[in-house]
Design an enzyme around this catalytic site. Structure first.
Site, PDB file in Angstrom:
ATOM      1  N   GLU A 109      10.188  31.650  13.939  1.00  0.00           N
ATOM      2  CA  GLU A 109       9.193  31.397  12.908  1.00  0.00           C
ATOM      3  C   GLU A 109       7.824  31.114  13.511  1.00  0.00           C
ATOM      4  O   GLU A 109       7.708  30.653  14.642  1.00  0.00           O
ATOM      5  CB  GLU A 109       9.619  30.213  12.037  1.00  0.00           C
ATOM      6  CG  GLU A 109      10.945  30.441  11.338  1.00  0.00           C
ATOM      7  CD  GLU A 109      11.375  29.259  10.498  1.00  0.00           C
ATOM      8  OE1 GLU A 109      10.495  28.617   9.893  1.00  0.00           O
ATOM      9  OE2 GLU A 109      12.578  28.981  10.452  1.00  0.00           O
ATOM     10  N   CYS A 360       5.973  20.700  12.517  1.00  0.00           N
ATOM     11  CA  CYS A 360       6.535  20.574  13.859  1.00  0.00           C
ATOM     12  C   CYS A 360       7.894  19.880  13.828  1.00  0.00           C
ATOM     13  O   CYS A 360       8.051  18.808  13.262  1.00  0.00           O
ATOM     14  CB  CYS A 360       5.560  19.783  14.721  1.00  0.00           C
ATOM     15  SG  CYS A 360       6.072  19.592  16.428  1.00  0.00           S
TER      16      CYS A 360
END
Length: 368
Positions: A109, A360
């Site tokens: 991704e 993240c």
């Protein structure tokens, strides 16, 4: 899934190697590859112009190349490397996560974040990660394989094309910042990441013509690779995922600390700062009742005082099923004050993309 504390520095054997792509090659290598097809070497420059300056990998768009040559050149240098499975957007469509399916079915991704004054893209350097940090969804999934240079570069090429074509609203139309903070430990895939940086920063049409100063490479602290990276002559920013100022806790939160401790990691970071002239970014995920005590903020400030450094505090992103969670606001505030008391610049990161598992530490959680 790896065992607690288990580290994987080398990608598992048996993975099918990605096919060669123009972005894997230097300009000289492109000429050789084109000549090997029987075409004139100058076609390499034309192909580079199409890919790196016009973001065009469809031979139908190569109108300055004879139709009879396009298929041959495409077969040699433009394989079906990766395809978009889907895009997911949030933040009024200014944040977009792209799920990629690679040639072997592996999933990775990238995340494109458009702000009023800048555009940042977070990219993956590995499929999975072998560093096994317990609070990180990607790390808990383990390492599938390294990405090729071209697989890394193509994430950015597609992002630049999307900006040009108006697919992501608002803000500038060109990438400002690229952060190697997606899936993977960049310095564990050293040669391909360095190759990608060169393609990103070589002037058009040899590369994308981006500034090295707009690129950030993160690491959990692979000291030999950090020292090697310092000798590359790059002006990129190095971000060290520290997450604890003391070895006792960091051994648990960042298992690679059992190989290279806090002092060794920071010494390597200071060497990079000295050679590159860039300040180091210290990444620190604040985890409730684990590493967010004010005394640890004080200890972190003492470690970093007087250095060319900036502390980037990250409110921990929730991961499904995880026992870890973000700090209380009052604890976050006290931690910031404890670091800042030593004259160390410190900010709390604006976390985008949480609702699409795009922030993240979440890039693998929803797909594994």
């Amino acid at each position: 899934m790896p065992k607690p504390g288990e580290l994987t520095f080398v990608a598992p054997r048996g993975a099918k190697k990605p096919p060669r792509h123009i972005a894997d090659l230097t300009p000289a290598e492109r000429k050789e590859a084109v000549a090997a097809t029987g075409e004139k070497p100058f076609r390499a420059q034309q192909l580079s112009q199409h890919y790196f300056a016009r973001y065009a990998h469809d031979p139908a768009e190569w109108t300055n190349i004879p139709a009879g040559s396009r298929e041959k050149l495409a077969e040699a240098l433009f394989p079906d490397l990766m395809s978009v499975m889907r895009h997911i957007s949030c933040d009024d469509d200014t944040t977009r996560k792209t799920l990629w399916k690679l040639h072997d079915g592996t999933l990775v991704e990238s995340v494109l974040m458009r702000y009023p004054d800048r555009v940042t893209m977070c990219i993956s350097s590995q499929a999975g990660c072998g560093m096994n940090c317990p609070f990180c969804a990607t790390g808990q999934a383990g390492l599938d394989r390294n990405l090729s240079t071209a697989e890394i570069v193509h994430q950015i090429v597609d992002g630049m094309r999307a900006l040009r074509d108006g697919e992501v609203p608002g803000g500038p139309a060109r990438l400002s910042n690229i952060v190697f903070m997606g899936m993977g430990e960049p310095l564990a895939n050293y040669n391909r990441v360095v190759g990608a940086i060169r393609r990103l920063t070589d002037p058009e049409p040899d590369g994308l013509g981006l500034s090295q100063r707009g690129i950030t490479v993160s690491t959990v602290g692979l000291v030999p690779a950090m020292l090697r990276f310092a000798d590359e002559g790059f002006k990129c920013r190095l971000a060290v995922s520290l997450h604890a100022p003391d070895d006792e806790l960091r051994d648990t939160l960042v298992p690679v600390n059992t190989r290279w401790n806090v002092r060794e990691v920071l010494d390597a970071a200071w060497e990079y700062a000295d050679k590159s002239g860039r300040r180091i970014s210290i990444e620190y995920a604040l985890i409730r009742d684990i590493n967010d005590q004010a005394w640890r903020g004080d200890r972190l400030g003492r470690l970093l005082k007087g250095k060319r450094v900036h502390v980037n505090l990250i409110p921990l992103n929730p991961t499904p099923g995880s026992k870890w969670t973000a700090s209380r606001p009052e604890d976050e505030k006290a931690f910031v004050e404890a670091v800042a008391a030593h004259g160390v610049p410190v900010t709390v990161r604006d976390t985008r993309g949480q609702e699409i598992d795009g922030a993240c530490g979440q890039l693998a959680a929803a797909e594994r």
